[in-house]
Scaffold this motif. Structure first.
Motif, PDB file in Angstrom:
ATOM      1  N   MET A   1       0.903  -1.131   0.167  1.00  0.00           N
ATOM      2  CA  MET A   1       0.065  -0.047  -0.033  1.00  0.00           C
ATOM      3  C   MET A   1       0.929   1.238   0.002  1.00  0.00           C
ATOM      4  N   ALA A   2       2.160   1.086   0.039  1.00  0.00           N
ATOM      5  CA  ALA A   2       3.132   2.283   0.482  1.00  0.00           C
ATOM      6  C   ALA A   2       2.938   3.243  -0.863  1.00  0.00           C
ATOM      7  N   ASP A   3       2.986   2.456  -2.331  1.00  0.00           N
ATOM      8  CA  ASP A   3       3.087   3.384  -3.384  1.00  0.00           C
ATOM      9  C   ASP A   3       1.399   4.054  -3.581  1.00  0.00           C
ATOM     10  N   LYS A   4       0.392   3.604  -3.258  1.00  0.00           N
ATOM     11  CA  LYS A   4      -0.885   4.337  -3.113  1.00  0.00           C
ATOM     12  C   LYS A   4      -0.883   5.200  -2.178  1.00  0.00           C
ATOM     13  N   GLU A   5      -0.296   5.010  -1.180  1.00  0.00           N
ATOM     14  CA  GLU A   5      -0.406   6.129   0.016  1.00  0.00           C
ATOM     15  C   GLU A   5       0.316   7.163  -0.273  1.00  0.00           C
ATOM     16  N   ARG A   6       1.765   7.156  -0.954  1.00  0.00           N
ATOM     17  CA  ARG A   6       2.270   8.282  -1.271  1.00  0.00           C
ATOM     18  C   ARG A   6       1.714   9.038  -2.612  1.00  0.00           C
ATOM     19  N   ALA A   7       0.941   8.206  -3.358  1.00  0.00           N
ATOM     20  CA  ALA A   7       0.267   9.101  -4.588  1.00  0.00           C
ATOM     21  C   ALA A   7      -1.047   9.937  -3.824  1.00  0.00           C
ATOM     22  N   VAL A   8      -1.594   9.201  -2.908  1.00  0.00           N
ATOM     23  CA  VAL A   8      -2.589  10.154  -2.106  1.00  0.00           C
ATOM     24  C   VAL A   8      -1.997  11.308  -1.435  1.00  0.00           C
ATOM     25  N   LEU A   9      -1.002  11.031  -0.641  1.00  0.00           N
ATOM     26  CA  LEU A   9      -0.266  12.129   0.024  1.00  0.00           C
ATOM     27  C   LEU A   9       0.102  13.272  -1.096  1.00  0.00           C
ATOM     28  N   ALA A  10       0.828  12.767  -2.160  1.00  0.00           N
ATOM     29  CA  ALA A  10       0.985  13.736  -3.088  1.00  0.00           C
ATOM     30  C   ALA A  10      -0.078  14.622  -3.731  1.00  0.00           C
ATOM     31  N   ALA A  11      -1.014  14.011  -3.948  1.00  0.00           N
ATOM     32  CA  ALA A  11      -2.245  14.655  -4.416  1.00  0.00           C
ATOM     33  C   ALA A  11      -2.636  15.523  -3.407  1.00  0.00           C
ATOM     34  N   ILE A  12      -2.738  15.611  -2.139  1.00  0.00           N
ATOM     35  CA  ILE A  12      -3.192  16.386  -1.183  1.00  0.00           C
ATOM     36  C   ILE A  12      -2.159  17.559  -0.994  1.00  0.00           C
ATOM     37  N   LEU A  13      -0.866  17.191  -1.048  1.00  0.00           N
ATOM     38  CA  LEU A  13       0.338  18.134  -0.861  1.00  0.00           C
ATOM     39  C   LEU A  13       0.151  19.302  -1.795  1.00  0.00           C
ATOM     40  N   ARG A  14      -0.146  18.861  -3.119  1.00  0.00           N
ATOM     41  CA  ARG A  14      -0.217  19.757  -4.313  1.00  0.00           C
ATOM     42  C   ARG A  14      -1.367  21.100  -3.767  1.00  0.00           C
ATOM     43  N   ARG A  15      -2.433  20.522  -3.244  1.00  0.00           N
ATOM     44  CA  ARG A  15      -3.463  21.393  -2.733  1.00  0.00           C
ATOM     45  C   ARG A  15      -3.353  22.006  -1.360  1.00  0.00           C
ATOM     46  N   LEU A  16      -2.215  21.783  -0.781  1.00  0.00           N
ATOM     47  CA  LEU A  16      -2.090  22.561   0.625  1.00  0.00           C
ATOM     48  C   LEU A  16      -1.658  23.997   0.535  1.00  0.00           C
TER      49      LEU A  16
END
Length: 247
Positions: A1-16
């Motif tokens: 699940m690590a890759d999916k977790e990083r993808a989700v975090l990257a998407a959130i970071l772009r909007r912070l």
């Protein structure tokens, strides 16, 4: 699940917003843990408080994971400070969540404290590996924290469906839940012992290899002996300070 977790975090970071700091996200994770604990305790009066507990665990994960990702992207890991604040808040947060779960009607305090002791055991070992192996096994800590969160959320969903009776089932004079938790904990502990044995052998071989490469082996039982400098000759060994928290 690590890759999916990083993808989700990257998407959130772009909007912070750019004004958000890693310390603020760490504080969010701590507030989420406190909210989760409060939700579990309050579920004694209403099942609906489990929603607060689930969202609290989610906020704890987001705050913790995003703070680390944001620090890495901004190149402000802050070495020792970042390592200290991240892991100390993890310990506080997971203690709140697990004890709160144990005080709810959907778990037992005995099982909760056993799970907490295993979590602290794995984290203590991860911190030991940071010092002895330069952080090569620091992922034990993050993996253990993520696993605890998944277990808590999963159990919250099961509890909401089954009701408080799930923690009251008895087998002779023992709670079925306690029997299951103790059995699973024994399996985890045995796996932990094998991990210690494997890492210990690895460290021993690594130290022998380093000693051989320096020509410091005495030949007596594979023990390394310090090489004495000749009279009037200065020792070429210099002490170098390492920073294991960098990883």
């Amino acid at each position: 699940m690590a890759d999916k977790e990083r993808a989700v975090l990257a998407a959130i970071l772009r909007r912070l917003p750019e004004t958000v700091s890693p310390d603020q996200l760490t504080f969010l994770g701590l507030i989420g843990a406190a909210g989760a604990a409060a939700g579990f305790v309050a579920s004694r009066w209403s099942n609906w408080f489990l929603i607060l507990a689930a969202f609290g665990v989610l906020a704890n994960w987001l705050g913790d994971a995003l703070s680390k990702e944001l620090s890495s992207r901004l190149d402000i890991e802050r070495s020792r400070y970042g390592y200290f604040i991240d892991h100390s808040t993890d310990l506080i947060a997971q203690t709140l969540v697990i004890v709160g779960l144990g005080l709810s009607p959907y778990f037992t305090i005995g099982s909760a404290l056993l799970v907490l002791s295993l979590y602290l055991l794995v984290n203590s070992y991860a911190y030991l590996c940071v010092v002895t192996q330069g952080g090569r096994r620091a992922e034990y800590s993050d993996a253990g924290t993520t696993f605890i969160r998944l277990l808590v959320v999963g159990w919250t969903l099961i509890a909401a469906w089954a009701g408080p009776g799930i923690a009251r089932e008895q087998f002779y004079s023992f709670a079925v839940l306690d029997i299951f938790v103790v059995s699973a904990s024994l399996c985890v502990f045995v796996g932990f012992l094998f991990a210690v044995r494997s890492d210990l052998a690895h460290i021993r071989l690594q130290e022998i290899g380093e000693a051989e490469s320096r020509g410091d082996m005495s030949g007596a039982g594979g023990r390394a002996s310090p090489k004495k400098p000749a009279r009037g000759e200065k020792s070429g060994v210099t002490r170098r300070e390492s920073d294991p928290w960098r990883d």
